[in-house]
Design a protein around this motif. Structure first.
Motif, mmCIF file in Angstrom:
data_model
loop_
_atom_site.group_PDB
_atom_site.id
_atom_site.type_symbol
_atom_site.label_atom_id
_atom_site.label_comp_id
_atom_site.label_asym_id
_atom_site.label_seq_id
_atom_site.Cartn_x
_atom_site.Cartn_y
_atom_site.Cartn_z
ATOM 1 N N LEU A 118 48.249 78.627 7.675
ATOM 2 C CA LEU A 118 47.551 79.784 7.136
ATOM 3 C C LEU A 118 46.989 80.656 8.254
ATOM 4 O O LEU A 118 46.990 81.882 8.167
ATOM 5 C CB LEU A 118 46.438 79.328 6.194
ATOM 6 C CG LEU A 118 45.849 80.354 5.262
ATOM 7 C CD1 LEU A 118 46.929 81.028 4.435
ATOM 8 C CD2 LEU A 118 44.827 79.712 4.346
ATOM 9 N N ARG A 119 46.526 80.012 9.321
ATOM 10 C CA ARG A 119 46.004 80.750 10.470
ATOM 11 C C ARG A 119 47.096 81.622 11.079
ATOM 12 O O ARG A 119 46.860 82.779 11.436
ATOM 13 C CB ARG A 119 45.474 79.767 11.521
ATOM 14 C CG ARG A 119 44.689 80.435 12.620
ATOM 15 C CD ARG A 119 44.141 79.460 13.645
ATOM 16 N NE ARG A 119 43.632 78.245 13.036
ATOM 17 C CZ ARG A 119 43.748 77.040 13.581
ATOM 18 N NH1 ARG A 119 44.327 76.876 14.745
ATOM 19 N NH2 ARG A 119 43.283 75.980 12.968
ATOM 20 N N LEU A 120 48.314 81.100 11.185
ATOM 21 C CA LEU A 120 49.441 81.883 11.721
ATOM 22 C C LEU A 120 49.787 83.044 10.802
ATOM 23 O O LEU A 120 50.100 84.138 11.272
ATOM 24 C CB LEU A 120 50.672 80.997 11.897
ATOM 25 C CG LEU A 120 50.821 80.343 13.256
ATOM 26 C CD1 LEU A 120 52.029 79.418 13.265
ATOM 27 C CD2 LEU A 120 50.923 81.350 14.361
ATOM 28 N N GLN A 121 49.731 82.811 9.498
ATOM 29 C CA GLN A 121 50.024 83.894 8.552
ATOM 30 C C GLN A 121 49.042 85.048 8.741
ATOM 31 O O GLN A 121 49.443 86.213 8.773
ATOM 32 C CB GLN A 121 49.965 83.378 7.120
ATOM 33 C CG GLN A 121 51.125 82.498 6.750
ATOM 34 C CD GLN A 121 50.977 81.897 5.363
ATOM 35 O OE1 GLN A 121 49.901 81.896 4.781
ATOM 36 N NE2 GLN A 121 52.071 81.369 4.833
ATOM 37 N N TYR A 122 47.764 84.735 8.878
ATOM 38 C CA TYR A 122 46.771 85.785 9.090
ATOM 39 C C TYR A 122 46.958 86.458 10.443
ATOM 40 O O TYR A 122 46.796 87.661 10.580
ATOM 41 C CB TYR A 122 45.353 85.228 8.961
ATOM 42 C CG TYR A 122 44.924 85.103 7.531
ATOM 43 C CD1 TYR A 122 44.607 86.232 6.781
ATOM 44 C CD2 TYR A 122 44.856 83.871 6.910
ATOM 45 C CE1 TYR A 122 44.226 86.128 5.463
ATOM 46 C CE2 TYR A 122 44.480 83.754 5.588
ATOM 47 C CZ TYR A 122 44.163 84.887 4.873
ATOM 48 O OH TYR A 122 43.787 84.787 3.563
ATOM 49 N N SER A 130 31.397 89.459 11.890
ATOM 50 C CA SER A 130 31.199 89.609 13.326
ATOM 51 C C SER A 130 32.386 88.929 14.005
ATOM 52 O O SER A 130 33.099 88.141 13.372
ATOM 53 C CB SER A 130 29.887 88.952 13.769
ATOM 54 O OG SER A 130 29.974 87.547 13.616
ATOM 55 N N LYS A 131 32.595 89.199 15.275
ATOM 56 C CA LYS A 131 33.709 88.568 15.992
ATOM 57 C C LYS A 131 33.567 87.051 15.967
ATOM 58 O O LYS A 131 34.542 86.332 15.787
ATOM 59 C CB LYS A 131 33.766 89.074 17.437
ATOM 60 C CG LYS A 131 34.253 90.490 17.561
ATOM 61 C CD LYS A 131 34.310 90.912 19.027
ATOM 62 C CE LYS A 131 34.724 92.357 19.165
ATOM 63 N NZ LYS A 131 34.778 92.789 20.561
ATOM 64 N N VAL A 132 32.344 86.581 16.144
ATOM 65 C CA VAL A 132 32.099 85.136 16.148
ATOM 66 C C VAL A 132 32.448 84.544 14.784
ATOM 67 O O VAL A 132 33.125 83.512 14.690
ATOM 68 C CB VAL A 132 30.625 84.840 16.517
ATOM 69 C CG1 VAL A 132 30.314 83.369 16.351
ATOM 70 C CG2 VAL A 132 30.330 85.313 17.928
ATOM 71 N N GLN A 133 32.015 85.207 13.719
ATOM 72 C CA GLN A 133 32.284 84.711 12.363
ATOM 73 C C GLN A 133 33.782 84.700 12.071
ATOM 74 O O GLN A 133 34.300 83.755 11.492
ATOM 75 C CB GLN A 133 31.554 85.566 11.325
ATOM 76 C CG GLN A 133 31.724 85.062 9.902
ATOM 77 C CD GLN A 133 31.107 83.693 9.683
ATOM 78 O OE1 GLN A 133 29.979 83.470 10.098
ATOM 79 N NE2 GLN A 133 31.845 82.795 9.079
ATOM 80 N N ILE A 134 34.471 85.753 12.488
ATOM 81 C CA ILE A 134 35.919 85.822 12.254
ATOM 82 C C ILE A 134 36.625 84.694 12.998
ATOM 83 O O ILE A 134 37.507 84.029 12.444
ATOM 84 C CB ILE A 134 36.470 87.205 12.669
ATOM 85 C CG1 ILE A 134 35.944 88.276 11.717
ATOM 86 C CG2 ILE A 134 37.992 87.205 12.674
ATOM 87 C CD1 ILE A 134 36.257 89.684 12.147
ATOM 88 N N LYS A 135 36.239 84.444 14.248
ATOM 89 C CA LYS A 135 36.848 83.350 15.014
ATOM 90 C C LYS A 135 36.589 82.007 14.350
ATOM 91 O O LYS A 135 37.490 81.167 14.250
ATOM 92 C CB LYS A 135 36.321 83.345 16.444
ATOM 93 C CG LYS A 135 36.881 84.447 17.302
ATOM 94 C CD LYS A 135 36.303 84.394 18.706
ATOM 95 C CE LYS A 135 36.813 85.544 19.550
ATOM 96 N NZ LYS A 135 36.253 85.522 20.902
ATOM 97 N N GLN A 136 35.370 81.784 13.873
ATOM 98 C CA GLN A 136 35.039 80.524 13.198
ATOM 99 C C GLN A 136 35.855 80.367 11.923
ATOM 100 O O GLN A 136 36.378 79.287 11.640
ATOM 101 C CB GLN A 136 33.547 80.463 12.877
ATOM 102 C CG GLN A 136 32.669 80.281 14.094
ATOM 103 C CD GLN A 136 31.178 80.389 13.750
ATOM 104 O OE1 GLN A 136 30.801 80.802 12.661
ATOM 105 N NE2 GLN A 136 30.342 80.025 14.722
ATOM 106 N N ASP A 137 35.964 81.442 11.158
ATOM 107 C CA ASP A 137 36.726 81.386 9.907
ATOM 108 C C ASP A 137 38.208 81.107 10.168
ATOM 109 O O ASP A 137 38.828 80.308 9.464
ATOM 110 C CB ASP A 137 36.573 82.690 9.125
ATOM 111 C CG ASP A 137 35.163 82.877 8.571
ATOM 112 O OD1 ASP A 137 34.382 81.901 8.569
ATOM 113 O OD2 ASP A 137 34.846 84.006 8.153
ATOM 114 N N LEU A 138 38.769 81.759 11.172
ATOM 115 C CA LEU A 138 40.179 81.525 11.499
ATOM 116 C C LEU A 138 40.412 80.099 11.979
ATOM 117 O O LEU A 138 41.403 79.468 11.620
ATOM 118 C CB LEU A 138 40.661 82.527 12.550
ATOM 119 C CG LEU A 138 40.954 83.936 12.045
ATOM 120 C CD1 LEU A 138 41.271 84.860 13.217
ATOM 121 C CD2 LEU A 138 42.093 83.947 11.053
#
Length: 102
Positions: free
Chosen positions: A54-58, A39-47
């Motif tokens: 690593l966040r910048l790479q993704y 979900s959008k919320v889950q993706i934001k939490q994971d990032l």
């Protein structure tokens, strides 16, 4: 057995624009996995849980899906502008002005 240009061994083959069944099935399978697990919320939490590097790479990998790919351009040389006077005038324009406070 060679084919003539414009003729294939299966003249009533797959119509233009039709997708292969295997790629359509794979596409649908991936959509189901993504829709069911993210979900959008889950993706934001994971990032946000990732280290900044690593966040910048993704982030940059995701940009590939949003931004258009750059296309190559052809530069045409203008042989009349190769004189040193021309390039010196360009450099003079790029030099900072002594009276400019910025």
């Amino acid at each position: 057995m060679s084919f003539k240009p414009g003729k294939s061994g299966n003249p009533s083959g797959r119509p233009k624009g039709a997708k292969a069944r295997s790629s359509t099935e794979l596409h649908q399978f991936i959509q189901e996995i993504l829709a069911g697990n993210f979900s959008k919320v889950q993706i934001k939490q994971d990032l946000n849980a990732l280290p900044p590097k690593l966040r910048l790479q993704y982030f940059f990998k995701l940009l590939d899906f949003v931004l258009p790919k750059p296309s190559s351009i052809e530069l045409k040389e203008d042989n009349t502008r190769k004189s040193s006077d021309y390039w010196n005038s360009i450099m003079d324009k790029l030099k900072p002005d002594a009276n400019d406070p910025y």
